[in-house]
Design a protein around this motif. Structure first.
Motif, PDB file in Angstrom:
ATOM      1  N   PRO A 217       0.845  -1.195   0.000  1.00 62.58           N
ATOM      2  CA  PRO A 217       0.000   0.000   0.000  1.00 62.58           C
ATOM      3  C   PRO A 217       0.880   1.244   0.000  1.00 62.58           C
ATOM      4  N   PRO A 218       0.382   2.325  -0.585  1.00 70.86           N
ATOM      5  CA  PRO A 218       1.185   3.551  -0.598  1.00 70.86           C
ATOM      6  C   PRO A 218       1.320   4.127   0.809  1.00 70.86           C
ATOM      7  N   GLN A 219       2.437   4.738   1.125  1.00 68.79           N
ATOM      8  CA  GLN A 219       2.703   5.337   2.429  1.00 68.79           C
ATOM      9  C   GLN A 219       1.962   6.669   2.532  1.00 68.79           C
TER      10      GLN A 219
END
Length: 162
Positions: free
Chosen positions: A18-20
């Protein structure tokens, strides 16, 4: 040598990451102050809101006051006198008015082991004086004093050392 011959590229990459996202602290909703007392509507009449509400005792004088009947005088019945207050007892007998037998008396005293007696006994036992730890129970100066009426034997009070 590569053993993953029959796998496509999606299986080799593993699960998607998942994107930060940067953490943002939640903010409380902004609350406005309550309205001033003058802005509240006046209290409604309780009788209008609750028509079957019984009247409060002693709230409003009754339109037809009740006349009290005089108490009949009873022969042979003495009113009871209640003394409110405290008497400071001492370690010796003292003159006092007994409220039970209605006599002026000199109190009869009797020693009784109290807190000081048990503390002295425990202190002597703690410091290794086992033979002497019963001495405070024999010394009247280390015990509380109970006062009694000599005529009716009523307990009147206690003088406590501690």
């Amino acid at each position: 040598m590569d053993f993953r011959v029959g796998m496509d590229s999606r299986q080799q990459a593993g699960p998607p990451v998942p994107p930060q996202v940067a953490y943002q602290q939640p903010t409380a909703p902004r609350l406005e102050p309550p309205p001033a007392y003058a802005e509240y509507p006046p209290n409604p009449d309780p009788k209008a809101v609750y028509p079957n509400l019984p009247p409060l005792p002693n709230a409003v004088p009754h339109p037809h006051p009740v006349q009290q009947q005089p108490m009949p005088h009873l022969q042979g019945v003495r009113p009871t006198t209640v003394y409110v207050g405290s008497v400071a007892f001492s370690s010796h007998g003292q003159p006092l008015h007994c409220t039970t037998c209605q006599q002026e008396i000199m109190t009869r005293v009797a020693p009784k082991p109290g807190l000081l007696t048990y503390l002295l006994c425990g202190g002597l036992a703690f410091f290794g004086c086992w033979i002497c730890c019963c001495i405070p129970f024999c010394v009247e100066g280390a015990q509380d004093i109970e006062h009694f009426c000599p005529k009716c034997n009523r307990f009147l009070g206690t003088y406590k050392r501690i």
